[in-house]
Design an enzyme around this catalytic site. Structure first.
Site, PDB file in Angstrom:
ATOM      1  CE  LYS A  16      15.631  27.589 -42.304  1.00  0.00           C
ATOM      2  NZ  LYS A  16      17.095  27.520 -42.231  1.00  0.00           N
ATOM      3  CG  ASP A  34      19.418  28.084 -39.142  1.00  0.00           C
ATOM      4  OD1 ASP A  34      19.534  26.908 -38.754  1.00  0.00           O
ATOM      5  OD2 ASP A  34      18.631  28.426 -40.050  1.00  0.00           O
TER       6      ASP A  34
END
Ligand SMILES: NC(=O)c1ccc[n+]([C@@H]2O[C@H](COP(=O)([O-])OP(=O)(O)OC[C@H]3O[C@@H](n4cnc5c(N)ncnc54)[C@H](OP(=O)(O)O)[C@@H]3O)[C@@H](O)[C@H]2O)c1
Length: 272
Positions: free
Chosen positions: A68, A104
């Site tokens: 990520k 997210d």
């Protein structure tokens, strides 16, 4: 039917075999009759994987542990929120231009905001990793006051300094003993995740009835932390809500269609 026009979406990470994203997104494509397929790719060499994605014209992909952060340097554009957080979990390929997003953040904020107004609330975030960063920036933007509680103090302090750089005086580091004064507690550590299902990040003695408790661990659906909180009468939010929320935001970026969230939630619940 999969044919030569099918658009390919994927998730890259390592390991990837446990990912629920393929089932969740394929159920949504199927419900809306979209000619897309979603696959899992176990990736070690990130740079070569991205070159491959570009060369094959893969339409988009999610990014999970451990890529990520590293993914940022391979992208052409990064949206403002993802840049602040320094983590990307969604990439859209628009005619060869790869743009990174962090869903997210919105997934977690929506899960919280659907239950409680965030402005002015005191929120304790347990952990200071990638997910904690997404949540801390997200709730700071909504006007919440954040207490970061992390095992490694230096990492907690770095997150506080980064968030305060954009939202001055919104955050500070603290300890479990300070939970008495907060409204909301969010666990962002893996504590309590299967198979360690009896572990909890916060002992029951630190919880009180009017805490709102969110756990972003979603396997099991009801963690020990959530069970303890429920037994005291607290309002609880399961990690499924953030997972489906981030998936729905990614789906909308990939397809420009409104995500069928209930279909996505049921696909995940079936797997659990
Ligand atoms: N529901 C969702 O949609 C969603 C989305 C993203 C992630 N997640 C879940 O969230 C969890 C964290 O993901 P992440 O990407 O943020 O991971 P990460 O970047 O590795 O961060 C993990 C954090 O947890 C802390 N931690 C780990 N083990 C601990 C322990 N035994 N005791 C105390 N603290 C501990 C770490 O503390 P140190 O800094 O001291 O190492 C770190 O702050 C994972 O379980 C992941 O599956 C859920």
């Amino acid at each position: 039917m999969i044919d030569s026009k099918t658009k390919i979406i994927g998730v890259i990470g390592k390991p990837i075999g446990h990912s629920m994203s393929p089932a969740m997104h394929n159920a949504a494509f199927s419900r809306l009759g979209l000619n897309y397929v979603y696959l899992g790719f176990e990736v070690t060499d990130l740079q070569r994987a991205i070159d491959g994605m570009r060369a094959l014209g893969i339409s988009g992909f999610n990014v999970t542990i451990p890529h990520k952060i590293d993914i940022l340097k391979y992208l052409d554009k990064i949206d403002t929120t993802a840049k602040r957080i320094s983590a990307v979990n969604t990439v859209v390929n628009d005619n060869g231009i790869l743009t990174g997003y962090n869903t997210d953040c919105a997934g977690a904020v929506d899960a919280l905001a659907s239950k409680v107004k965030l402005k002015g609330r005191k929120i304790a975030v347990i952990g200071a990793g990638g997910a904690a960063r997404a949540i801390a920036f997200g709730v700071a933007e909504k006007g919440a006051h954040i207490l970061i509680i992390n095992r490694t103090l230096a990492k907690g302090e770095k997150l506080v300094s980064d968030v305060n750089g954009f939202f001055p005086d919104s955050s500070k580091c603290g300890t479990i003993k300070e939970l008495e004064d907060v409204d909301i507690i969010v666990n962002t550590t893996p504590i309590g995740m299967n198979p360690n299902i009896h572990a909890t990040p916060v002992g029951k003695e630190f919880l009180r009835k009017n805490h709102i408790i969110m756990d972003i661990v979603y396997n099991p659906i009801e963690t020990q932390f959530l069970r303890d909180a429920k037994s005291l009468g607290c309002m609880t939010i399961s990690g499924i809500e953030m997972f489906v929320g981030q998936g729905a935001k990614s789906f909308e970026l990939f397809t420009e269609n409104k995500a069928p969230k209930e279909v996505m939630r049921n696909a995940v619940l079936n797997l659990l």
